[in-house]
Design an enzyme around this catalytic site. Structure first.
Site, short mmCIF file in Angstrom:
data_model
loop_
_atom_site.label_atom_id
_atom_site.label_comp_id
_atom_site.label_asym_id
_atom_site.label_seq_id
_atom_site.Cartn_x
_atom_site.Cartn_y
_atom_site.Cartn_z
N SER A 141 42.39 -21.70 49.15
CA SER A 141 43.53 -21.20 48.39
C SER A 141 43.35 -21.52 46.92
O SER A 141 42.77 -22.56 46.57
CB SER A 141 44.83 -21.84 48.89
OG SER A 141 45.92 -21.51 48.06
N TYR A 155 49.85 -29.03 50.86
CA TYR A 155 49.02 -27.88 51.25
C TYR A 155 47.85 -27.72 50.28
O TYR A 155 46.71 -27.52 50.70
CB TYR A 155 49.89 -26.63 51.26
CG TYR A 155 49.15 -25.33 51.48
CD1 TYR A 155 48.77 -24.93 52.75
CD2 TYR A 155 48.84 -24.49 50.40
CE1 TYR A 155 48.10 -23.73 52.96
CE2 TYR A 155 48.17 -23.29 50.60
CZ TYR A 155 47.81 -22.91 51.88
OH TYR A 155 47.14 -21.73 52.07
#
Length: 246
Positions: A141, A155
């Protein structure tokens, strides 16, 4: 027929990747944790297009389930591609509001589960184990670079760990015929934003991106499948930032 495994393949980027891998001629294993109906729908869509696929249930946060999944895959074909797409996040919050249980849950899937899947894939692909080589693509990501402040620092940190895995593993197995690369998506229209409590997050932030729009799952899948293909045969330890310029 060569086999490709896509973890978290029942929706979003995983689904789009599975469809493209099938079009490229792979028999595709669609891993899912809970969404059996959605995984079956992906299998049916692939078969309707003349491809070959099957669904396999496993929570990659559980090592025993990962081992069972790979045993099932061994009975279906020779694994040549692993796409580590499965990932979770929790509701948006600041670091000061995090608790250990949440952090451990996120890392169990996004980090530990990915490591275990890579381990099992290397045992099957590596020429030092009698394999024919292969490709691993980790779906990280842009958050690993940006930190996701005020929303998902846990995250983001888990994806940072995935980036370290990508680089380190790529160097370990380069001589064994395995390439390991990563795609780092940015703001993509997938259901994951609803998991974080804000289904409209991409629309809210799209205007802040240099390209002025959010991305589509298929745009990320194209990059993943390219990295898995022979067209990227001299590419390993590399990251494709697919984040609209962010």
């Amino acid at each position: 027929m060569d086999l490709a495994l896509v973890t978290g393949g029942s929706r979003g980027i995983g689904r789009a990747t599975a469809l493209l891998l099938a079009q490229a001629g792979y028999r595709v294993a669609i891993n899912y944790r809970q969404r059996a109906d959605e995984a079956a729908a992906v299998v049916a869509e692939i078969e309707a297009q003349g491809g070959s696929a099957f669904a396999v249930q496993a929570d990659i946060a559980e090592e025993a389930q990962v081992l069972r999944m790979f045993t099932e895959i061994d009975n279906q074909g020779a694994l040549r591609v692993l796409v580590n797409n499965a990932g979770i996040l929790s509701t948006q919050c600041r670091v000061e509001d995090l608790d250990a249980e949440r952090i451990q849950r996120v890392f169990a899937t996004n980090v530990t589960g990915t490591f275990i899947c890579c381990r099992e894939a290397v045992k099957r692909m590596g020429t030092h184990h009698g394999g024919k080589g292969g490709a691993i693509v980790n779906v990280s990501s842009a958050a690993s670079r940006l930190g996701a402040p005020g929303e998902y620092v846990d995250y983001a940190a888990s994806k940072g760990a995935m980036d370290s895995l990508t680089k380190g593993l790529s160097l370990e197995v380069a001589a064994q015929g395995i390439r390991v690369n990563s795609v780092r998506p940015g703001l993509i229209y997938t259901e994951m934003h609803a998991d974080g409590g804000e289904p409209g997050r991409v629309d809210r932030l799209a205007s802040s991106l240099p390209m002025g729009r959010g991305g589509q799952a298929d745009e990320i899948a194209q990059a993943i499948v390219w990295l898995a293909s022979d067209a990227a045969s001299y590419v390993t330890g590399t990251f494709i930032d697919a984040a609209g310029g962010r």
